[in-house]
Design a protein around this motif. Sequence first.
Motif, PDB file in Angstrom:
ATOM      1  N   TRP A  45       0.841  -1.205   0.000  1.00 14.00           N
ATOM      2  CA  TRP A  45       0.000   0.000   0.000  1.00 14.00           C
ATOM      3  C   TRP A  45       0.876   1.255   0.000  1.00 14.00           C
ATOM      4  O   TRP A  45       0.614   2.199  -0.764  1.00 14.00           O
ATOM      5  CB  TRP A  45      -0.932  -0.008   1.202  1.00 14.00           C
ATOM      6  CG  TRP A  45      -1.717   1.248   1.376  1.00 14.00           C
ATOM      7  CD1 TRP A  45      -1.520   2.227   2.303  1.00 14.00           C
ATOM      8  CD2 TRP A  45      -2.834   1.675   0.599  1.00 14.00           C
ATOM      9  NE1 TRP A  45      -2.430   3.222   2.133  1.00 14.00           N
ATOM     10  CE2 TRP A  45      -3.255   2.913   1.081  1.00 14.00           C
ATOM     11  CE3 TRP A  45      -3.506   1.123  -0.475  1.00 14.00           C
ATOM     12  CZ2 TRP A  45      -4.307   3.618   0.551  1.00 14.00           C
ATOM     13  CZ3 TRP A  45      -4.568   1.833  -1.010  1.00 14.00           C
ATOM     14  CH2 TRP A  45      -4.958   3.051  -0.498  1.00 14.00           C
ATOM     15  N   PHE A  46       1.917   1.278   0.840  1.00 10.34           N
ATOM     16  CA  PHE A  46       2.838   2.420   0.855  1.00 10.34           C
ATOM     17  C   PHE A  46       3.510   2.592  -0.500  1.00 10.34           C
ATOM     18  O   PHE A  46       3.683   3.712  -0.980  1.00 10.34           O
ATOM     19  CB  PHE A  46       3.902   2.245   1.933  1.00 10.34           C
ATOM     20  CG  PHE A  46       3.414   2.524   3.331  1.00 10.34           C
ATOM     21  CD1 PHE A  46       2.207   3.127   3.572  1.00 10.34           C
ATOM     22  CD2 PHE A  46       4.185   2.160   4.416  1.00 10.34           C
ATOM     23  CE1 PHE A  46       1.757   3.380   4.850  1.00 10.34           C
ATOM     24  CE2 PHE A  46       3.753   2.410   5.702  1.00 10.34           C
ATOM     25  CZ  PHE A  46       2.539   3.019   5.924  1.00 10.34           C
ATOM     26  N   LEU A  47       3.907   1.488  -1.129  1.00 11.53           N
ATOM     27  CA  LEU A  47       4.562   1.549  -2.434  1.00 11.53           C
ATOM     28  C   LEU A  47       3.627   2.117  -3.497  1.00 11.53           C
ATOM     29  O   LEU A  47       4.008   3.000  -4.274  1.00 11.53           O
ATOM     30  CB  LEU A  47       5.034   0.148  -2.834  1.00 11.53           C
ATOM     31  CG  LEU A  47       5.706   0.034  -4.190  1.00 11.53           C
ATOM     32  CD1 LEU A  47       7.059   0.721  -4.166  1.00 11.53           C
ATOM     33  CD2 LEU A  47       5.872  -1.421  -4.563  1.00 11.53           C
ATOM     34  N   ILE A  48       2.402   1.638  -3.526  1.00  8.96           N
ATOM     35  CA  ILE A  48       1.430   2.108  -4.515  1.00  8.96           C
ATOM     36  C   ILE A  48       1.107   3.583  -4.296  1.00  8.96           C
ATOM     37  O   ILE A  48       1.092   4.374  -5.251  1.00  8.96           O
ATOM     38  CB  ILE A  48       0.151   1.239  -4.467  1.00  8.96           C
ATOM     39  CG1 ILE A  48       0.461  -0.162  -4.992  1.00  8.96           C
ATOM     40  CG2 ILE A  48      -0.983   1.886  -5.261  1.00  8.96           C
ATOM     41  CD1 ILE A  48      -0.654  -1.168  -4.752  1.00  8.96           C
ATOM     42  N   MET A  49       0.880   3.967  -3.044  1.00  9.69           N
ATOM     43  CA  MET A  49       0.550   5.355  -2.749  1.00  9.69           C
ATOM     44  C   MET A  49       1.709   6.292  -3.100  1.00  9.69           C
ATOM     45  O   MET A  49       1.492   7.402  -3.596  1.00  9.69           O
ATOM     46  CB  MET A  49       0.164   5.513  -1.279  1.00  9.69           C
ATOM     47  CG  MET A  49      -1.127   4.821  -0.908  1.00  9.69           C
ATOM     48  SD  MET A  49      -2.554   5.465  -1.810  1.00  9.69           S
ATOM     49  CE  MET A  49      -2.768   7.027  -0.992  1.00  9.69           C
ATOM     50  N   ARG A  50       2.930   5.843  -2.855  1.00 12.72           N
ATOM     51  CA  ARG A  50       4.093   6.677  -3.178  1.00 12.72           C
ATOM     52  C   ARG A  50       4.247   6.845  -4.683  1.00 12.72           C
ATOM     53  O   ARG A  50       4.703   7.883  -5.156  1.00 12.72           O
ATOM     54  CB  ARG A  50       5.341   6.067  -2.569  1.00 12.72           C
ATOM     55  CG  ARG A  50       6.566   6.919  -2.745  1.00 12.72           C
ATOM     56  CD  ARG A  50       7.453   6.788  -1.541  1.00 12.72           C
ATOM     57  NE  ARG A  50       8.683   7.513  -1.730  1.00 12.72           N
ATOM     58  CZ  ARG A  50       8.909   8.714  -1.234  1.00 12.72           C
ATOM     59  NH1 ARG A  50       7.997   9.297  -0.498  1.00 12.72           N
ATOM     60  NH2 ARG A  50      10.050   9.319  -1.441  1.00 12.72           N
ATOM     61  N   ARG A  51       3.898   5.803  -5.441  1.00 14.26           N
ATOM     62  CA  ARG A  51       3.971   5.895  -6.903  1.00 14.26           C
ATOM     63  C   ARG A  51       2.853   6.762  -7.480  1.00 14.26           C
ATOM     64  O   ARG A  51       3.036   7.431  -8.483  1.00 14.26           O
ATOM     65  CB  ARG A  51       3.907   4.508  -7.543  1.00 14.26           C
ATOM     66  CG  ARG A  51       5.049   3.637  -7.205  1.00 14.26           C
ATOM     67  CD  ARG A  51       6.280   4.099  -7.928  1.00 14.26           C
ATOM     68  NE  ARG A  51       7.394   3.238  -7.567  1.00 14.26           N
ATOM     69  CZ  ARG A  51       8.628   3.639  -7.479  1.00 14.26           C
ATOM     70  NH1 ARG A  51       8.934   4.878  -7.743  1.00 14.26           N
ATOM     71  NH2 ARG A  51       9.584   2.824  -7.128  1.00 14.26           N
TER      72      ARG A  51
END
Length: 133
Positions: A45-51
């Motif tokens: 989730w953190f990875l997707i939101m950061r992208r």
Amino acid sequence: YHYRVLTFHPGGPVYTRLQHWLIYPKEIDFNSLVFMGVGFGVGLWFLIMRRLFIWWPFHSAGYVIGGTWSLNLLWFSIFISWVAKLLILRFGGHKLHRQAGAFFIGLVLGEFVAASFWGVVGMMLGQSTYGFI
């Protein structure tokens, strides 16, 4: 062994643990699997939101390293790099941030080159010269 490169059998503790797991297997711990799945989901989730959103403040690598003992050694370096990035982005913008990336990668590579050099010198002299964490 003559140059004191290997002080213990390479991989000994790892393979001993693996051997123990294979000889004395444990039952599946479903609670651990659920918690690992939740942790993976939060990191994803953190990875997707950061992208997707440039303003997203949390990084998936920070989430992963935040729960480890190595953070006790690295917290000040991480803090200084955060302050440097903040100042570079605030006063120099995105262009300076891209240019500064090469400088900071050079700092990391320089640390590893220095550690390798002093490790080889110490091996040739037969004494400890550099403690790399």
